[in-house]
Design a protein around this motif. Structure first.
Motif, PDB file in Angstrom:
ATOM      1  N   VAL A  30      48.331 -20.718 -34.664  1.00  0.00           N
ATOM      2  CA  VAL A  30      47.500 -21.925 -34.644  1.00  0.00           C
ATOM      3  C   VAL A  30      46.642 -22.078 -35.909  1.00  0.00           C
ATOM      4  N   PRO A  31      46.042 -20.992 -36.444  1.00  0.00           N
ATOM      5  CA  PRO A  31      45.272 -21.173 -37.695  1.00  0.00           C
ATOM      6  C   PRO A  31      46.080 -21.794 -38.817  1.00  0.00           C
ATOM      7  N   LEU A  32      47.359 -21.437 -38.930  1.00  0.00           N
ATOM      8  CA  LEU A  32      48.187 -22.039 -39.973  1.00  0.00           C
ATOM      9  C   LEU A  32      48.347 -23.537 -39.730  1.00  0.00           C
ATOM     10  N   ALA A 103      40.696  -6.823 -39.220  1.00  0.00           N
ATOM     11  CA  ALA A 103      41.285  -8.130 -39.524  1.00  0.00           C
ATOM     12  C   ALA A 103      40.780  -9.184 -38.553  1.00  0.00           C
ATOM     13  N   PHE A 104      40.630  -8.792 -37.276  1.00  0.00           N
ATOM     14  CA  PHE A 104      40.121  -9.749 -36.293  1.00  0.00           C
ATOM     15  C   PHE A 104      38.687 -10.163 -36.622  1.00  0.00           C
ATOM     16  N   PHE A 105      37.823  -9.183 -36.953  1.00  0.00           N
ATOM     17  CA  PHE A 105      36.442  -9.525 -37.292  1.00  0.00           C
ATOM     18  C   PHE A 105      36.384 -10.401 -38.543  1.00  0.00           C
ATOM     19  N   PHE A 106      37.245 -10.109 -39.493  1.00  0.00           N
ATOM     20  CA  PHE A 106      37.339 -10.927 -40.706  1.00  0.00           C
ATOM     21  C   PHE A 106      37.681 -12.373 -40.333  1.00  0.00           C
ATOM     22  N   ILE A 134      41.007 -17.446 -42.278  1.00  0.00           N
ATOM     23  CA  ILE A 134      41.363 -17.402 -40.857  1.00  0.00           C
ATOM     24  C   ILE A 134      42.868 -17.191 -40.707  1.00  0.00           C
ATOM     25  N   VAL A 135      43.649 -17.903 -41.521  1.00  0.00           N
ATOM     26  CA  VAL A 135      45.101 -17.733 -41.506  1.00  0.00           C
ATOM     27  C   VAL A 135      45.472 -16.303 -41.907  1.00  0.00           C
ATOM     28  N   ILE A 136      44.821 -15.808 -42.964  1.00  0.00           N
ATOM     29  CA  ILE A 136      45.112 -14.450 -43.446  1.00  0.00           C
ATOM     30  C   ILE A 136      44.715 -13.413 -42.400  1.00  0.00           C
TER      31      ILE A 136
END
Length: 448
Positions: A30-32, A103-106, A134-136
Motif C-alpha cells: 500500500v505505501p507504494l 525497519a518498521f520503526f523507521f 515509508i515505501v523503503i
C-alpha cells in the motif's frame, strides 16, 4: 513427544502467519500505491490522485495497527511454541529479526510525519518525498523477515558443534542462496496483491454506483500497477523455479509430481493422484519442466525418488502451486486486457465483465499469497531448518498449547472484526465526493 502437541504447535503458527500475512502484505504494497498516487497528483496537479493518496493512507494506518499486534504475536510464539528452534537458531536469526523491527520503526516515524503534514509545505513534492521512506521501510521489513525464512530453507553462515550453531556469520546467514529469489518474489507479490485489492475496491464502487472520474482514474492507475507487477511476478516465479531445481529439488519434484529423474521432463499442470500415486486428468507440457528448471528443454531434472521417503514433502503441495500460478496468470491476463481495451476508444473497459473480473482479482490475489505461503512452508517439510532440525524436534512439549491456540484465535477474530468495522465506518461515512468538495472546493462538480 506427543504428536498432538506438535500438531497444535503447527496449527497455532499457521493460523497466526495466515492472518498476519494479509496485513504484512498490505504493509509492503500500500505505501507504494500511496506514493505513486500522490506523485501523479502533484505532477498533474490533479486533486483526484491526491485524494487517493489521502484516503489510502488513512486506511493504511488501521491495517498497520493490526499488523503490529499480529507481528508481536509471531515474535512471542517463536519462543513459546518453538523453543528448541530458538535455542539452536536464535543467535543466527536475531540480527534480521532486529533489523525487521528497526525497519518498521523507521516506516512508522515517517508515516506519522506524512499523515500530519498534508498541505504544510509550499512545494507539494516535499510532502511526497516523505512517502519514500515509508515505501523503503515497508519493503525492508519484508526483506529482513524473508531472509529468516530463506535461512530455514538453505541454512548457511555457521558451524555445527555439539548440536548447536557456532562461529555464526549473521550476514552470510541472511544472504543465503534462497534469499535473492524469495525476496524478489515476496516483494513483487505484495505489490501485485495490493494493486489488485485497490483495483477491486474501485471496480466495486463503479459497479454499485455511477462511475465518477475519481474511481475511473483510481481503476486505471491500480490496474496499470497490477499489470507491471503481475509481469514481474512471472519473472520472479521463473527465478524461484531455477533456485529450487538447484537447491531444493525435492520441493520442486513434489510440487510438480515429478517422481523419476529424467531428461526432457514434462510440466504437469492440474490433475490428481489416485491411490496408487498415478496422475490422472493432468495437462502435460512436454519438456517444459526442464526448461523452467534449467532453461534447457533437454536438461535432467531430479525426481522425488532421489529423496529418502521420510524427507519428502507432502504431495498435496502440487495443488497449492497450481492455484498460486493459475491466479497469477489470471491477474496478468485480466490487467493486460483491461489496458488494451482502455486504449481503444470503441471498446468499453468499464463493461460488467471486466469490472467483475477486477472485483474478484483483489481477494484472489490475497488467496494466491496464502497458497504461495502454504506451498513454501509445507514444501520444506519435515524440516524446520532444512537438513538440521525437524518440525517435531523444534516444537514445544507444553500441555497448555491447546489453550494458547484458542486464546490467539479469539484475538484474531476480535482484531479482524474491529479492522473491518473501522475501515467500513472510515470510508462509508465519508464519501469521496463530499471529501473532494471540502478539500478542493474549486473542483468542478462534473469531475467528482
Amino acid at each position: 513427544m506427543d504428536f498432538d502437541t506438535v500438531l497444535m504447535s503447527r496449527l497455532i503458527t499457521a493460523m497466526t502467519l495466515g492472518f498476519h500475512i494479509i496485513f504484512a502484505t498490505l504493509g509492503v504494497g500500500v505505501p507504494l500505491m500511496i506514493s505513486i498516487a500522490e506523485f501523479v497528483g502533484v505532477k498533474k496537479d490533479d486533486p483526484h490522485y491526491k485524494m487517493m493518496a489521502r484516503r489510502w493512507a488513512r486506511g493504511f494506518v488501521i491495517t498497520v495497527a493490526v499488523g503490529v499486534v499480529t507481528g508481536t504475536a509471531i515474535g512471542l510464539q517463536l519462543s513459546l511454541v518453538w523453543p528448541n528452534f530458538m535455542q539452536v537458531a536464535g543467535n543466527v536469526i536475531s540480527l534480521p529479526l532486529f533489523m525487521e523491527v528497526f525497519a518498521f520503526f523507521f516506516e512508522a516515524i515517517f508515516l506519522g510525519m506524512y499523515l500530519y503534514t498534508w498541505d504544510r509545505f509550499k512545494k507539494p513534492f516535499t510532502h511526497w518525498l516523505l512517502s519514500i521512506p515509508i515505501v523503503i521501510g515497508g519493503g525492508l521489513s519484508a526483506v529482513f523477515i524473508t531472509t529468516v525464512n530463506a535461512f530455514m530453507n538453505t541454512p548457511e553462515g555457521f558451524a555445527m558443534e555439539n548440536g548447536s550453531f557456532v562461529a555464526v556469520n549473521p550476514i552470510a546467514a541472511m544472504l543465503n542462496p534462497a534469499t535473492p529469489s524469495k525476496v524478489f518474489h515476496v516483494l513483487s507479490s505484495a505489490y501485485l496483491a495490493c494493486a489488485a485489492l485497490l483495483a477491486a475496491i474501485a471496480a466495486f464502487v463503479i459497479l454499485k454506483k455511477k462511475a465518477s472520474d475519481y474511481h475511473k482514474k483510481a481503476l486505471k492507475l491500480t490496474v496499470t500497477v497490477m499489470f507491471i507487477f503481475a509481469a514481474a511476478n512471472l519473472l520472479t516465479g521463473d527465478t524461484s523455479a531455477k533456485f529450487l531445481a538447484e537447491h531444493q529439488p525435492e520441493k520442486l519434484a513434489a510440487a510438480e509430481w515429478h517422481f523419476e529423474t529424467e531428461k526432457g521432463a514434462d510440466l504437469v499442470v492440474f490433475g490428481w493422484l489416485n491411490d496408487a500415486h498415478e496422475i490422472i486428468g493432468e495437462i502435460r507440457i512436454p519438456k517444459f519442466l526442464s526448461f523452467l528448471a534449467y532453461s534447457d528443454f533437454n536438461a535432467e531434472v531430479t525426481g522425488l525418488e532421489e529423496t529418502p521417503e521420510q524427507e519428502r514433502p507432502p504431495l498435496w503441495i502440487h495443488y497449492m502451486f497450481d492455484l498460486m500460478v493459475t491466479i497469477g496468470m489470471a491477474l496478468l491476463g485480466i490487467s493486460f486486457l483491461y489496458l488494451v481495451f482502455s486504449m481503444v476508444k470503441k471498446w468499453n473497459e468499464l463493461n460488467k465483465w471486466f469490472l467483475w473480473s477486477l472485483l474478484l482479482s483483489g481477494p484472489l490475489a490475497f488467496l494466491a499469497i496464502e497458497f504461495g505461503w502454504i506451498y513454501a512452508e509445507e514444501g520444506r517439510q519435515p524440516w524446520i531448518i532444512r537438513g538440521y532440525m525437524t518440525v517435531d524436534e523444534a516444537a514445544t512439549s507444553s500441555p497448555y498449547i491447546d489453550l494458547m491456540f484458542f486464546l490467539f484465535l479469539g484475538l484474531y477474530i476480535v482484531l479482524g472484526a474491529l479492522c473491518i468495522v473501522t475501515l467500513r465506518k472510515l470510508f462509508r461515512n465519508n464519501p469521496v465526493e463530499e471529501e473532494l468538495e471540502k478539500q478542493y472546493p474549486s473542483i468542478e462538480k462534473g469531475d467528482e
